[in-house]
Structure formats: structure tokens, C-alpha cells
Design a protein around this motif. Structure first.
Motif: not given
Length: 699
Positions: A42-45, A225-229
Motif C-alpha cells: 500500500v505504501f509503495r502504491s 523505487e528501483i524495485f517498484q516495477f
């Protein structure tokens, strides 16, 4: 045309996916099924939306997302206590964030009356703790000052790409370089999983695991951020690294030379994911190891302009028409059945059907985003009425044509609001009759034959049919001495201007809601039915076609005209005997079937065609089911065939015709009208008697 609009459109498309993930995570948290990884997701979204929105200077969206993100950061660090109030505010924040994304997409100002109260509630959980986060988001190019700073902890990143990672074309080297750019790093690769037999080697297999030790990072946001996708395409673990080294005065910039890569073949020194860290050694911000929760598998997707898909669908429609033309010409040629052309034609039919189903699948999408939107509508309605309502969903992965999903939003919104406003009682009323204080509203979807069925069911008081009848008489919708069945009384809810609300509110009372529902559903070629039990609740069932472009139909002859009846409406076809028929009135006839009488509608007469003089025993009856009557029989002259037809709209080419829903092109090039069974049966009245009534003479 510049590239900026297309980039912005891509941002909003990605926001849709992020909002869906956010809603799923918040729902799991509200239901008590979440773990730390869910909170992190949820935080990453929210963080991803904030970061991308900053690049486009969407300040209102950035500001709200920052406050939302800060509360989530406190929650995942276990500095905030998870309780019902916090979860309620987080869900409201998710709704507002979705609103802000829509406002930014439509280039309209945000509704501050909705945004500001939620911002204040979010701030109430932070107090002074938000001060340290205020400088986190500054979206402008700037030089980083690596001067004297306090000692910061390093992080250990362990990730192992899986098959999908490589299948999507990702390169782990790029991720390693990005991690090294964050600070001094040392990389270790574990090759122990490599197969001994070279013949068994899978070139897209995920055998290697990399462990990256990064020094002097204040938090893990840069790593995430690097791994978000790709975080769902690999086994990922990010944990703070214990560092006993002496404090340094400066943070060294990332080294220009590539870091040292150490190959490890001994599985003994497996990094953090292999053993669970103790609570004292790892702060609560650590992401759980990958194998603690099954990783979500992600399939690659391709975004396509809907107009291209529509052109492809039209081309497939022409292919189906062409197949019908060839089939009809072969029949006229009177070739022997042993001819190889018939075998080739069968292959052509199968191939055309397979292509059609594949193309329709491109437009198909799950109803999940629609259901998630309804969750929000239900929360708003419950808050507005002061009721405690739980919304349960089932069948969210049921797929239907994209156009159908888009046009279902308004009808479902009206029905859910009405169910909460009129159907479900207040907590005090529910307790008084022995029900739980919390009402339950269920929203389900399932496929049945060639249709999709969506049900909205509540456990409220049910329909007050006596009051509905009285209001209908008062409004002049029915005669005062009219005797109506329960189903006919239920259908009065869809009459224009009908409302049972005592006063006009934000939710209901203007008498337009259910009328809009029926109009919208009928326009989609669907029907709606009602089932209600006093004191138990009410269920609305919406039946819709899976697609609006192609359907299975029965080719019939009516008054010398070739027409099509949708297969989804037909229960069975009947060649009646004289004993099965009864007269009613001057010209009316009834069909007696399984102990019940159903009205017979002469389709030619209803459409203004002259009767051919044949008796009913010489004709074919199609037993159909509609929303107007439980069952009725359409009298047609002949049945030719059952085939798949391409639906063409009449509105843009000719205009609305009573009893006709569209048209199609047959194999001989002729145009055939498609019958609308609901409109045809609208004036029919059901007669259900176990015994033949006295005023009905035997036919």
C-alpha cells in the motif's frame, strides 16, 4: 502533436493499476487479513503515485499523497496503532486519492470539502511527527550535498529473479547498477541453484540470487523505487544491515569503477532471507522475506488504442458474415455431402469462431475495478445514512465486455445507494428485530451460458409491497382497483417518477434512480429481476450479454420476414397440440405447459405484419423469459437455423424501433432485424393456474 500528452496519459493509466492495488491492500487491512508486506505494498502504491505526480507538477495530488504516505510510513514502522478508526481514515484517504487522480486527469480543481477533512484526520495521527518528513518531497533538479551528516545504517538487499522477470525482458545488471548508484556497495552472487546437467539448463530460469550490501542509507525508499516495477517478478528482501564499523565523517559518493562481484557456491552464508531475524535486530520497517508470502505472479500486458480493437472486431464481424455467405452458396449449389468443400467449410467455421472469441477476449476485462468502486459508493452511502454496512463481493474476476463494464457503473451506483438507504435498517431497528447491528450488502458476478449475472442482495427489511402499491395508485401509475401479483408490484419500482422516500436526500427521493437503472440495463440488451422476502432482504439480479458485438441467435420467419431472436431469452421451442391451447377473450390464446398457463404473443401481429391464417398448431412457439413476465410464448411461422450473428445498432443508421434491438446481415446479404423479447412481452400478462379457469374456453 507533442509527446507530453501521451506521457501524461500513460501516467494516468498506471495510476489506475496503482489505485486498484491500493484498494486491495486497504481492504485486506480492514478485514484483518494483512501482514507487513501488505502495508508495504500500500505504501509503495501511494509513493509511486506521489513520485510520478511530482514530475507533472500536480501539486494537490502530491501534497495529499505525501501526507497519506507519511501515515503509512508510521504504520509500517509500528509507531501507529492499527485500530478501526485508523483503518477507516486510510480507506477514506484511498478514496480521496482516487478522486484527486480523476480530477487531475480531467483537469478540474479538487473538491476541498472532501480533501481537507481527510487531510486533517491524517494529520491527527501524526501530530509533530510529520515535521521530519516535510522536506522529503521537493520535485526539482538540485545538486545533492554529501557534506557532514549523521551516521546512517546500511541495507542488505537480496533478490532472486524468477522466470517472468526474464520473460519480460528485464536485465538484473541494470538493477545492480542502480543499487550501486545509491552508495558504496558490495555484490555477492549465489550460483548454488545452477543445474549440474547442462542439458537441463533453462535459459530463462531464475537460478541466480544476488545479495547487495549498501552502506550509509537513511531509509529504504530509494531501494524500493528501483524495485517498484519488478517486485512481483522476483524474490525480494530488504533488511537493515548491522554495521559495527566506526562512524565516518562523510558519505562517499558512488564509486566510478564497478563494484566487486564475489561468486558464492557455498550455501552456508545465505543472507537474511534464509533465516528469520530477531525482533531486536531488525526494525519494523523491514520487508518480510519473499518466501513468507506467495509472490503475486504478474503477466505482461500491452496497452492498445480501443479504436484499433473496435476495427478488429468489425473485421471479425465481416469474417463471420462472409462465412455465412459461403455456407449458403454451397447449399444452393447442391453439392454432395461427401464433398471436401464441406469439410473445409467446417474448419473455416471453427477458425472464425476461435478468432471471434479471441478478439472478444481482448475487450473483456474483469469486473473487479467496478466492484472496488462500488465498495467506495457503499461506504459513502453508509456514512451518509449513519448505518453500519459491510459490503461483500464475489466473482470479481468474472470478465465481460469493456463497454458493458463502463455502462454498468451508474446503474449499480443507484442500486447500492437504494439498498443502503431503503433496504437496510438502522442499527437500532435491526437490533429491535433480532438482527446484528451491521447490515450486509453482497455484490456478486458470475457467467451463465452466454450472459453475465450480477446480483445485489441485502439482508434488510425487504420490499413493502403494500406501500409500493398504494404509492403507485396515488401517483396514477395503476388503477385503484387493479389486482397485481407480487412480481408486478415489484416492477413498479422501475416506473418513471416512482419513489418511496418520504423526503428528498442526497441519496434518494427524486424518483429517478430505479428508472435510470432499467433504462441503462435495457439499453445494454439486459434485464433486471427482483426477489424479496419481508424481513429477510431483497435481491436484484441483472442479466447482461457478455459482449455487445456478436451473439447467438435463432433465425425465424415471421410474416414472410426473416428475423433473429436472441438465444439467451429462449427457454425452449414447442410444436403445440390442440389440447395444449386455450382461448381467452376474443382473440387471446394461452399455452398450457407443466400445469401453468402462459400467454401467447403473435409476433407477426405485434410487429404489424398480416397474419397468414394458419392455426397455432401449425406454427412454432418460442417459450421465453423476460423481466416483464416470468414466461410467455412467441408465435412464429418457422425456425430456420441457429447461428452466430453480428449485431449492428439501429440508432445511428435508422432510429429506435419498438420491439427491435438491432439488426444483422445474413449470409445471403439480406438484413434481418433482431427481436427485443422484453419489449415484445411488455404488454403480456401472466396467468398461472393449476386448473383451467372457468372463463377460459378450451381451444
Amino acid at each position: 502533436m507533442t509527446s507530453a500528452p501521451s506521457i501524461l496519459d500513460t501516467f494516468f493509466e498506471e495510476c489506475e493499476d496503482l489505485i486498484v492495488a491500493l484498494t486491495e491492500g486497504l481492504t485486506e487491512m480492514r478485514e484483518g487479513e494483512a501482514d507487513d508486506e501488505t502495508v508495504n505494498a500500500v505504501f509503495r502504491s501511494v509513493h509511486s503515485i506521489k513520485g510520478a505526480a511530482g514530475a507533472f507538477s500536480l501539486d494537490e495530488l502530491v501534497g495529499f499523497a505525501h501526507k497519506f504516505e507519511t501515515v503509512l510510513d508510521e504504520l509500517r514502522a509500528h509507531r501507529l496503532k492499527t485500530d478501526d478508526n485508523l483503518l477507516r481514515v486510510l480507506q477514506r484517504a484511498g478514496d480521496v486519492l482516487a478522486d484527486l487522480v480523476e480530477a487531475a486527469r480531467d483537469n478540474i480543481p479538487a473538491n476541498r470539502d472532501q480533501v481537507d477533512p481527510v487531510l486533517n484526520e491524517l494529520q491527527s495521527f501524526l501530530g509533530d511527527a510529520d515535521d521530519e518528513h516535510e522536506e522529503e518531497f521537493v520535485f526539482e533538479a538540485m545538486a545533492l550535498d554529501f557534506g557532514a551528516q549523521p551516521v546512517q545504517a546500511g541495507y542488505r538487499v537480496s533478490f532472486k529473479p524468477n522466470h517472468e522477470f526474464y520473460a519480460c525482458g528485464h536485465d538484473p545488471l541494470l538493477i545492480l547498477k542502480a543499487l550501486c548508484a545509491l552508495g558504496p556497495a558490495q555484490i555477492t552472487v549465489d550460483c548454488d541453484a545452477l543445474p549440474d546437467d547442462f542439458a537441463a539448463y533453462d535459459w530463462e530460469g531464475g537460478y541466480l540470487r544476488w545479495v547487495v550490501e549498501i552502506d550509509d542509507l537513511g531509509n529504504d525508499l530509494g531501494i524500493l523505487e528501483i524495485f517498484q516495477f519488478v517486485d512481483d517478478l522476483c524474490e525480494l528482501s530488504v533488511t537493515p544491515r548491522e554495521d559495527d564499523a566506526e562512524p565516518q565523517d562523510e558519505i562517499a559518493p558512488a564509486p566510478a569503477a564497478p563494484p566487486e562481484i564475489v561468486v558464492v557456491n557455498d550455501p552456508a552464508p545465505t543472507p537474511a532471507p534464509a533465516t528469520a531475524p530477531t525482533p531486536d535486530s531488525v526494525p519494523q520497517t523491514a520487508i518480510p522475506k519473499a518466501d513468507s508470502k506467495p509472490a503475486k505472479r504478474s503477466a505482461t500486458s500491452l496497452r492498445v488504442d480501443p479504436e484499433r480493437v473496435d476495427r478488429l472486431i468489425n473485421a471479425v464481424g465481416e469474417l463471420i458474415i462472409n462465412q455465412s455467405v459461403i455456407s449458403q452458396r454451397l447449399e444452393k449449389a447442391k453439392l454432395p455431402n461427401s464433398s471436401e468443400l464441406f469439410a473445409d467449410l467446417d474448419d473455416y467455421k471453427l477458425l472464425a469462431r476461435e478468432i471471434q472469441e479471441g478478439v472478444m477476449a481482448i475487450r473483456a476485462q474483469p469486473v473487479k475495478p467496478l466492484f472496488q468502486r462500488m465498495l467506495r459508493i457503499a461506504r459513502e452511502a453508509a456514512d451518509g445514512t449513519g448505518k453500519d454496512v459491510a459490503l461483500l463481493t464475489d466473482g470479481e474476476n468474472t470478465e465481460v465486455d469493456k463497454t458493458v463494464v463502463e455502462r454498468l457503473a451508474d446503474p449499480l451506483t443507484h442500486m447500492i445507494r437504494n439498498a443502503i438507504d431503503h433496504g437496510i435498517e438502522s442499527p437500532a431497528q435491526r437490533k429491535a428485530v433480532g438482527k446484528p447491528a451491521q447490515g450486509v450488502l453482497s455484490l456478486t458476478a458470475r457467467q451463465r451460458s452466454g450472459s453475465i449475472v450480477i446480483e445485489i442482495a441485502d439482508d434488510g427489511a425487504g420490499l413493502n409491497r403494500k406501500r409500493i402499491h398504494e404509492i403507485a395508485i396515488k401517483k396514477g401509475l395503476v388503477a385503484g382497483d387493479a389486482v397485481l401479483s407480487e412480481q408486478e408490484i415489484d416492477q413498479l419500482l422501475f416506473a418513471p417518477g416512482f419513489s418511496t422516500a418520504a423526503e428528498v436526500t442526497n441519496l434518494s427521493g427524486r424518483g429517478v434512480g430505479m428508472d435510470v437503472v432499467k433504462t441503462a440495463i435495457t439499453a445494454l440488451g439486459g434485464r433486471v429481476a427482483i426477489a424479496s422476502m419481508p424481513g429477510k432482504g431483497t435481491t436484484f439480479s441483472i442479466t447482461l450479454p457478455l459482449t455487445l458485438a456478436v451473439m447467438d441467435g435463432m433465425i425465424i420467419n415471421v410474416g414472410g420476414q426473416t428475423m433473429v431472436v436472441p438465444i439467451s431469452s429462449i427457454l425452449e421451442s414447442i410444436r403445440p397440440n390442440a389440447a395444449d391451447l386455450s382461448r381467452i377473450g376474443l382473440n387471446g390464446e394461452l399455452l398450457r405447459i407443466r400445469g401453468e398457463y402462459v400467454p401467447i404473443i403473435d409476433l407477426a401481429d405485434r410487429l404489424g405484419q398480416p397474419r397468414d391464417g394458419r392455426s397455432m398448431t401449425e406454427r412454432v412457439l418460442l417459450l421465453i423469459q423476460t423481466e416483464a413476465v416470468p414466461q410467455c410464448a412467441l408465435a412464429v411461422d418457422d425456425i430456420y437455423d441457429q447461428r452466430q450473428v453480428v449485431v449492428k445498432s439501429m440508432l445511428g443508421n435508422y432510429g429506435a424501433i419498438a420491439g427491435i434491438s438491432g439488426a444483422t446481415i445474413l449470409g445471403d446479404g439480406k438484413i434481418a432485424l433482431i427481436i427485443d423479447p422484453d419489449a415484445i412481452a411488455q404488454n403480456a400478462r401472466p396467468l398461472n393456474y393449476e386448473e383451467e379457469p372457468a372463463h377460459v374456453a378450451a381451444g
